[in-house]
Scaffold this active site. Structure first.
Site, PDB file in Angstrom:
ATOM      1  N   ARG A  91      -6.390   6.408   7.970  1.00  0.00           N
ATOM      2  CA  ARG A  91      -6.059   6.549   6.546  1.00  0.00           C
ATOM      3  C   ARG A  91      -7.363   6.834   5.790  1.00  0.00           C
ATOM      4  NH1 ARG A  91      -5.616   2.370   2.283  1.00  0.00           N
ATOM      5  NH2 ARG A  91      -4.538   3.409   0.582  1.00  0.00           N
ATOM      6  N   HIS A 135      -7.890   7.768  -4.549  1.00  0.00           N
ATOM      7  CA  HIS A 135      -8.461   6.428  -4.326  1.00  0.00           C
ATOM      8  C   HIS A 135      -9.591   6.251  -5.348  1.00  0.00           C
ATOM      9  CE1 HIS A 135      -8.840   3.064  -1.170  1.00  0.00           C
ATOM     10  NE2 HIS A 135      -9.704   2.756  -2.122  1.00  0.00           N
ATOM     11  N   GLU A 180      -3.519   1.669  -5.113  1.00  0.00           N
ATOM     12  CA  GLU A 180      -3.718   0.520  -5.995  1.00  0.00           C
ATOM     13  C   GLU A 180      -3.787   0.903  -7.473  1.00  0.00           C
ATOM     14  OE1 GLU A 180      -7.058  -1.743  -4.555  1.00  0.00           O
ATOM     15  OE2 GLU A 180      -6.111  -2.163  -2.633  1.00  0.00           O
ATOM     16  N   ASN A 306      -1.321  -3.221   0.260  1.00  0.00           N
ATOM     17  CA  ASN A 306      -2.665  -3.714   0.576  1.00  0.00           C
ATOM     18  C   ASN A 306      -2.677  -5.209   0.308  1.00  0.00           C
ATOM     19  OD1 ASN A 306      -3.279  -1.067   1.019  1.00  0.00           O
ATOM     20  ND2 ASN A 306      -4.638  -0.837  -0.746  1.00  0.00           N
ATOM     21  N   TYR A 308      -4.802  -8.911   0.789  1.00  0.00           N
ATOM     22  CA  TYR A 308      -6.036  -9.632   1.127  1.00  0.00           C
ATOM     23  C   TYR A 308      -5.887 -11.137   0.992  1.00  0.00           C
ATOM     24  CZ  TYR A 308      -8.277  -5.132   1.370  1.00  0.00           C
ATOM     25  OH  TYR A 308      -8.607  -3.856   1.762  1.00  0.00           O
ATOM     26  N   GLU A 360      -3.821  -1.759   3.976  1.00  0.00           N
ATOM     27  CA  GLU A 360      -5.171  -2.346   3.996  1.00  0.00           C
ATOM     28  C   GLU A 360      -5.041  -3.828   4.246  1.00  0.00           C
ATOM     29  OE1 GLU A 360      -7.719  -1.724   0.596  1.00  0.00           O
ATOM     30  OE2 GLU A 360      -7.183   0.401   0.491  1.00  0.00           O
TER      31      GLU A 360
HETATM   32  O1  IFM Z   1     -12.682  -1.721  -0.799  1.00  0.00           O
HETATM   33  C1  IFM Z   1     -11.456  -1.931  -1.431  1.00  0.00           C
HETATM   34  C2  IFM Z   1     -10.586  -0.699  -1.344  1.00  0.00           C
HETATM   35  O2  IFM Z   1     -11.212   0.413  -1.864  1.00  0.00           O
HETATM   36  C3  IFM Z   1      -9.288  -0.921  -2.087  1.00  0.00           C
HETATM   37  N1  IFM Z   1      -8.666  -2.149  -1.685  1.00  0.00           N
HETATM   38  C4  IFM Z   1      -9.460  -3.339  -1.618  1.00  0.00           C
HETATM   39  C5  IFM Z   1     -10.711  -3.083  -0.813  1.00  0.00           C
HETATM   40  C6  IFM Z   1     -11.575  -4.368  -0.728  1.00  0.00           C
HETATM   41  O3  IFM Z   1     -11.931  -4.789  -2.003  1.00  0.00           O
END
Ligand code: IFM
Length: 456
Positions: A91, A135, A180, A306, A308, A360
């Site tokens: 990606r 992006h 995002e 995405n 985290y 992500e």
């Molecule tokens: O590095 C970023 C990415 O560009 C977009 N999503 C979160 C990642 C980590 O912060």
């Protein structure tokens, strides 16, 4: 430093290993501005991030994207590196100002040629290109006309999407419109900690609307052109948990959930904005024209998520992740894989979602250099636990199609500069030497176990 103090590499349970079918797509992800460098080379125009980085104090280490991982000049080597991991998909994003320097009008043949080499190089190595159109690196020339606040940018994006899809659409597995949009809108235009550095809530909400609208109109245009790639969008999502059962905490969590998740999921899947958030926004609510919401709800082939961490909030504000009893990443984000299963199940239950990808997932951690080896046990553990979380979601009926690690390489982590390293491959920025960390080798071996017989 010796290796004896390191924890053993994580083992994936048999139930997890069995959850992923042969069609499940395993990948790694990057974005153009974070790795390419060469931001004034071969006719590339400036982006809003080039401009933003020049403002004193906005990037933690005062750095910028002018060299980054020098991926632009090291493409073949990086393609071999990706292939060595045995992934199904890569990606990446196209830098809009590299291919269309002013964001409208003339195309840059040298920029298109770079992505031709990237796409063809992936295909030659048996890897599906997953292309992202936006992006975050909007051409600066469009920002001088108001950027995403200006509705005219919607039309420019649709033209750009169309040009890229006509050029690459028959060679890439998927096209993502935006990565995002919450980040572009809120961090770029409400808090101003990201480019273009605007601090104005009404603008941020209008930007979110224009991003969604441009997404929907681009999908319609690409389908009308007969584009064969799967079409979708990528959202950054997280469970928002109230700090307590108190009504005030619950209310804050509900609004925060509305601002992060429902503000994007409701228009995409129900052609409406969440009423509670619209009421909360008051005069900051977006200006919407007839037909906008129907366009935004154009059906998706896939949704990228995405993930985290989660957020815990109270009526007094966000709760410090350090008080929650779990490990933290170098970004200060709580390691909370349970949240990924919860999130995926919730999306499946609340919305008529198409196949979902985790587009992500990963973490910034301190690497340990042991001779030639780069050990990153926390990242290995993080990735393994999140893969377990995806498997659990699959076993609970969520239509999962793929998982991608963020990120292939250590790279420019936006306002954090180069201080935070998310890569499964270490980059020595003084020599540009790449070294697979333990997590890259672990991921490669895991993928081999998922794909017996497939050569990496
Ligand atoms: O590095 C970023 C990415 O560009 C977009 N999503 C979160 C990642 C980590 O912060």
């Amino acid at each position: 430093m010796s290796a004896s103090h390191l924890p053993p590499t994580p083992r994936i349970s048999p139930a997890t290993a069995a959850a992923f079918g042969p069609e499940f797509v395993w990948g790694v992800a990057t974005s153009a501005f974070q790795i390419e460098g060469a931001n004034a080379t071969d006719g590339r125009g400036p982006s809003i991030w080039d401009t933003f980085c020049r403002q004193p104090g906005v990037i933690a280490d005062g750095s910028d994207g002018s060299i980054a991982c020098d991926h632009y000049h090291r493409l073949e080597q990086d393609l071999d590196l990706i292939a060595s991991l045995g992934v199904d998909a890569y990606r990446f994003s196209v830098a809009w100002p590299r291919v269309q320097p002013l964001g409208q009008g003339a195309w840059n043949p040298a920029g298109l040629a770079f992505y031709d080499r990237l796409v063809d190089g992936l295909l030659a190595r048996g890897i599906q290109p997953y292309l992202t159109l936006n992006h975050w690196d909007l051409p600066e020339a469009l920002q001088t006309e108001g950027g995403w606040v200006n509705r005219a940018t919607v039309g420019h994006f649709v033209d750009y999407a169309r040009g890229i899809a006509r050029h690459f659409g028959d060679r890439v597995g998927s096209i993502t419109t935006h990565n995002e949009p919450w980040v572009i809108a809120m961090l770029g235009h409400e808090t101003g900690v990201f480019a273009p550095g605007v601090r104005h809530r009404a603008s941020a909400i209008q930007v979110a609307h224009h991003l969604l609208l441009s997404h929907g109109l681009a999908l319609q245009a690409l389908r009308a052109d007969g584009c064969r790639a799967l079409l979708g969008i990528v959202l950054n999502l997280a469970p928002i948990h109230p700090a307590s059962a108190k009504a005030a905490d619950q209310q804050v969590a509900r609004i925060e959930d509305g601002r992060l998740l429902r503000w994007f999921m409701d228009p995409l899947f129900r052609a409406c904005y969440p009423e509670d958030v619209v009421a909360w926004l008051g005069s900051d609510a977006p200006q919407i024209e007839p037909g906008d919401l129907a366009a935004i709800a154009t059906p998706l082939d896939f949704l990228g998520v995405n993930y985290y961490s989660r957020s815990v909030v109270s009526a007094d504000g966000p709760v410090d992740a350090g008080t929650l009893g779990h490990a933290l990443t170098e970004m200060g984000w709580e390691v909370y894989p349970e949240g990924l299963t919860e999130l995926l199940q919730r999306l499946h239950q609340d919305y008529p979602v198409p196949p979902l990808y985790v587009t992500e997932n990963g973490g910034a951690f301190q690497d340990q250099h042991i001779g030639e080896r780069v050990a990153d046990p926390e990242r290995c553990d993080y990735i393994a636990r999140h893969i377990e979380a995806v498997a659990l979601a699959i076993r609970r009926g969520v239509p999962m199609a793929g998982y991608m690690v963020w990120s292939l390489l250590d790279n420019f982590e936006w306002a954090s500069g180069y201080q935070k390293r998310f890569g499964i491959v270490h980059v020595d920025y003084s020599t540009q030497q790449r070294t697979c960390k333990d997590s890259a080798l672990w991921y490669r071996d895991f993928l081999r176990s998922q794909r017996p017989g497939r050569a990496a």
